[in-house]
Motif scaffolding. Structure first.
Motif, PDB file in Angstrom:
ATOM      1  N   ARG A 168      43.611 -67.557  39.109  1.00  0.00           N
ATOM      2  CA  ARG A 168      42.625 -67.223  40.136  1.00  0.00           C
ATOM      3  C   ARG A 168      41.297 -67.916  39.881  1.00  0.00           C
ATOM      4  NH1 ARG A 168      43.710 -60.768  41.089  1.00  0.00           N
ATOM      5  NH2 ARG A 168      45.830 -61.054  41.835  1.00  0.00           N
ATOM      6  N   GLY A 169      40.600 -68.152  40.964  1.00  0.00           N
ATOM      7  CA  GLY A 169      39.253 -68.701  40.821  1.00  0.00           C
ATOM      8  C   GLY A 169      39.201 -70.204  40.594  1.00  0.00           C
ATOM      9  N   GLN A 179      33.401 -74.221  42.075  1.00  0.00           N
ATOM     10  CA  GLN A 179      34.630 -74.996  42.239  1.00  0.00           C
ATOM     11  C   GLN A 179      34.384 -76.133  43.228  1.00  0.00           C
ATOM     12  OE1 GLN A 179      34.300 -71.784  43.010  1.00  0.00           O
ATOM     13  NE2 GLN A 179      35.788 -70.521  41.978  1.00  0.00           N
ATOM     14  N   ILE A 212      39.874 -72.424  42.955  1.00  0.00           N
ATOM     15  CA  ILE A 212      39.367 -73.050  44.170  1.00  0.00           C
ATOM     16  C   ILE A 212      38.307 -72.152  44.799  1.00  0.00           C
ATOM     17  CG2 ILE A 212      41.406 -74.383  44.764  1.00  0.00           C
ATOM     18  CD1 ILE A 212      41.551 -71.562  46.750  1.00  0.00           C
ATOM     19  N   ARG A 236      28.543 -70.171  51.220  1.00  0.00           N
ATOM     20  CA  ARG A 236      28.935 -69.485  49.990  1.00  0.00           C
ATOM     21  C   ARG A 236      29.988 -70.308  49.236  1.00  0.00           C
ATOM     22  NH1 ARG A 236      31.417 -63.600  50.697  1.00  0.00           N
ATOM     23  NH2 ARG A 236      33.028 -64.824  51.726  1.00  0.00           N
ATOM     24  N   SER A 283      29.708 -72.305  45.532  1.00  0.00           N
ATOM     25  CA  SER A 283      30.566 -71.895  44.424  1.00  0.00           C
ATOM     26  C   SER A 283      30.803 -73.081  43.513  1.00  0.00           C
ATOM     27  CB  SER A 283      31.902 -71.370  44.951  1.00  0.00           C
ATOM     28  OG  SER A 283      31.675 -70.238  45.752  1.00  0.00           O
ATOM     29  N   GLY A 343      29.624 -66.343  45.083  1.00  0.00           N
ATOM     30  CA  GLY A 343      30.662 -67.122  44.425  1.00  0.00           C
ATOM     31  C   GLY A 343      30.175 -67.751  43.127  1.00  0.00           C
ATOM     32  N   TYR A 392      36.962 -70.483  48.270  1.00  0.00           N
ATOM     33  CA  TYR A 392      37.771 -70.026  49.394  1.00  0.00           C
ATOM     34  C   TYR A 392      36.906 -69.437  50.502  1.00  0.00           C
ATOM     35  CZ  TYR A 392      41.031 -66.714  51.651  1.00  0.00           C
ATOM     36  OH  TYR A 392      41.764 -65.977  52.534  1.00  0.00           O
ATOM     37  N   GLN A 414      33.826 -57.464  37.275  1.00  0.00           N
ATOM     38  CA  GLN A 414      32.949 -57.944  38.344  1.00  0.00           C
ATOM     39  C   GLN A 414      33.323 -57.305  39.674  1.00  0.00           C
ATOM     40  OE1 GLN A 414      33.648 -62.087  37.667  1.00  0.00           O
ATOM     41  NE2 GLN A 414      31.547 -62.424  36.980  1.00  0.00           N
ATOM     42  N   GLY A 430      38.070 -65.556  41.957  1.00  0.00           N
ATOM     43  CA  GLY A 430      38.223 -65.540  40.509  1.00  0.00           C
ATOM     44  C   GLY A 430      37.369 -64.498  39.809  1.00  0.00           C
ATOM     45  N   LEU A 461      29.563 -65.245  40.021  1.00  0.00           N
ATOM     46  CA  LEU A 461      30.692 -64.779  39.216  1.00  0.00           C
ATOM     47  C   LEU A 461      30.851 -65.593  37.945  1.00  0.00           C
ATOM     48  CD1 LEU A 461      33.334 -64.257  42.057  1.00  0.00           C
ATOM     49  CD2 LEU A 461      31.975 -62.517  40.916  1.00  0.00           C
ATOM     50  N   PHE A 462      30.245 -66.783  37.915  1.00  0.00           N
ATOM     51  CA  PHE A 462      30.471 -67.662  36.766  1.00  0.00           C
ATOM     52  C   PHE A 462      29.198 -67.964  35.974  1.00  0.00           C
ATOM     53  CE2 PHE A 462      33.726 -68.410  39.886  1.00  0.00           C
ATOM     54  CZ  PHE A 462      34.871 -68.259  39.130  1.00  0.00           C
TER      55      PHE A 462
END
Lengths: 242, 242
Positions: A71-72, A146, A74, A140, A144, A96, A76, B150, B145, A99-100
């Protein structure tokens, strides 16, 4: 740099085969559309790329790395904009990225401005129209981390006028960023207008039926939609779909 | 308005039919008693307020923690959910003396009682809130992801906030009731004690003063929670981000 290779992917649910032997590639900076009738398993393919579940056989490679069930990998943009109603537009577009890592709000503001959404940073999703919400969802995705973007019929819930405007908007934004895009749609015109290549899927189970390379130069103008050549392409694709 | 009308009718009746004060005092008598003997009972009032606030605080925390645990660990939920419901079936009136036997006359059994009545509405409401998380948003988060943590912190918890607040509102009114009941069963101060004393000496007016303060306290709690709710989720709209 991001290239997606899909290699002989097959997936069944219960006894029903949904995808059979799907293979294609999306090259770096390319805009590829997946065209097929509703219910032909386009969304399933996306869910597989997104790692929601693993294929029965076959593999996905992103930049040479296998991403089956991961997961994560790409970025989306879903069919419905799926914005968080309690977040402002600015907070929504950085989700997006958030999250990282710590999100870059300046970049987000700049992007919103380019997307024609300046002045709405502190608004909430319910205050925006459907088209604007879809733009927010796409921004968004762009923000992200990706570099590969999957768009799942992002304009299917919009009316014809808004849809046209959104296509033009998407092209202008995308031509600046040139991230690789895989775009799912059941609208032939939309597919031809936007894409470098179109992959036509058959249904029940979905297989890659045919591939078209659309030669129109970029940046593409709206007049293109009415040109003779465009109509020829539309005819060709339409016949393939029947 | 309705309350004022009722009070007027009550006052008129008790004057018209000359009802003795020990049976049903007129509102004016109650107010008079409430004002003149403020110094007699104010320590009762503060003691109950303190008890309710502490019990309520602990009840809310326990409720939230229990809900979160049950939500994040589904097998635990299946095992303990029936137990939770059973815990609410034990009449407090029966449980309270038992707690006094086990833990004495101090603060502990009282706080246990308040916690027991307070945590349940919060747990149930919070769990429901978690479970009703929009599937679209959940889907987006998974595709993007997001980790389990989260998803919980950024999606499920904020999404459940309105539900949590409805639970908290119910608990706020229960907490004062819980405090008064716990005081009936063995305390040296508090509205519950004051009430019992007044009752056994046929000071009906004082009973009503006590009832009045329980109500005021409940309303005050409720009002504070509503204010906090507005502050936290003022911008939300039920329409969502579709």
């Amino acid at each position: 740099m991001s290239e997606l290779v899909i290699e002989k992917v097959t997936k069944s649910f219960a006894d029903k085969k949904v995808l059979e032997d799907i293979s294609f590639t999306v090259k770096e900076g390319e805009f590829v559309s997946l065209l097929g009738p509703s219910g032909s398993g386009k969304s399933t393919l996306f869910h597989l790329i997104g790692g929601m579940y693993s294929p029965d056989s076959g593999a996905f490679y992103l930049d040479g790395k296998k991403i089956n069930g991961k997961r994560g990998a790409i970025s989306y943009t879903p069919q419905s904009s799926s914005l968080f109603p309690w977040r402002t537009i600015l907070d929504n577009v950085v989700l997006g990225a958030e999250l990282f890592a710590k999100p870059n709000y300046d970049q987000a503001r700049e992007m919103l401005e380019k997307a024609g959404l300046s002045g709405y940073e502190n608004a909430y999703p319910h205050q925006l129209s459907g088209g604007m919400r879809q733009r927010v969802a796409f921004v968004r995705s762009l923000l992200s981390p990706q570099s590969f973007i999957c768009l799942d019929e992002p304009f299917s819930s919009l009316d014809e006028f808004t849809r046209l405007e959104m296509q033009r908007w998407l092209l202008s934004i995308w031509e600046e960023n040139r991230k690789s895009v895989l775009f799912v749609t059941h609208n032939i015109e939309e597919a031809i207008y936007l894409s470098d290549r179109i992959i036509v899927l058959s249904s029940n189970p979905a297989t890659t039926k045919r591939e078209f390379t659309i030669p129109f130069a970029r940046p593409r103008k709206e007049e293109l939609l009415l040109s003779e050549e465009f109509l020829q392409w539309k005819k060709a694709v339409y016949q393939e779909l029947r | 308005m309705v309350i004022i009308l009722l009070l007027i009718i009550w006052e008129a009746c008790s004057r018209l039919f000359v009802i003795p004060t020990w049976l049903l005092p007129a509102p004016s008598d109650i107010v008079k008693e409430g004002v003149t003997s403020w110094s007699v009972y104010n320590h009762h009032l503060f003691s109950t307020t303190k008890l309710s606030v502490i019990g309520f605080g602990i009840g809310v925390s326990v409720g939230l923690i229990v809900a979160t645990m049950l939500h994040l660990l589904p097998p635990v939920r299946q095992a303990f959910y029936p137990l939770l419901i059973l815990s609410q079936n034990i009449p407090i009136i029966v449980l309270a003396p038992l707690l006094v036997i086990w833990f004495g006359f101090g603060m502990l059994p009282k706080i246990l009682i308040i916690t027991l009545v307070c945590f349940f509405p919060i747990t149930v409401a919070t769990l429901d809130g978690f479970r009703q998380t929009s599937p679209e948003l959940l889907h987006y988060m998974q595709m993007a992801g997001a980790s389990k943590r989260q998803i919980f912190a950024k999606l499920q918890f904020p999404h459940a906030l309105p539900s949590i607040f409805s639970g908290v509102k119910i608990s706020a009114t229960y907490s004062v009731m819980g405090a008064v009941i716990s005081e009936w069963l063995g305390a040296n101060q508090g509205i519950g004690v004051y009430m019992t004393l007044a009752q056994s000496s046929f000071r009906t007016d004082r009973v009503f003063v006590a009832i009045g303060f329980v109500m005021v306290l409940c309303l005050l709690f409720f009002g504070l929670i509503v204010m906090l709710e507005r502050l936290l989720i003022k911008s939300r709209n039920t329409e969502g981000g579709k």
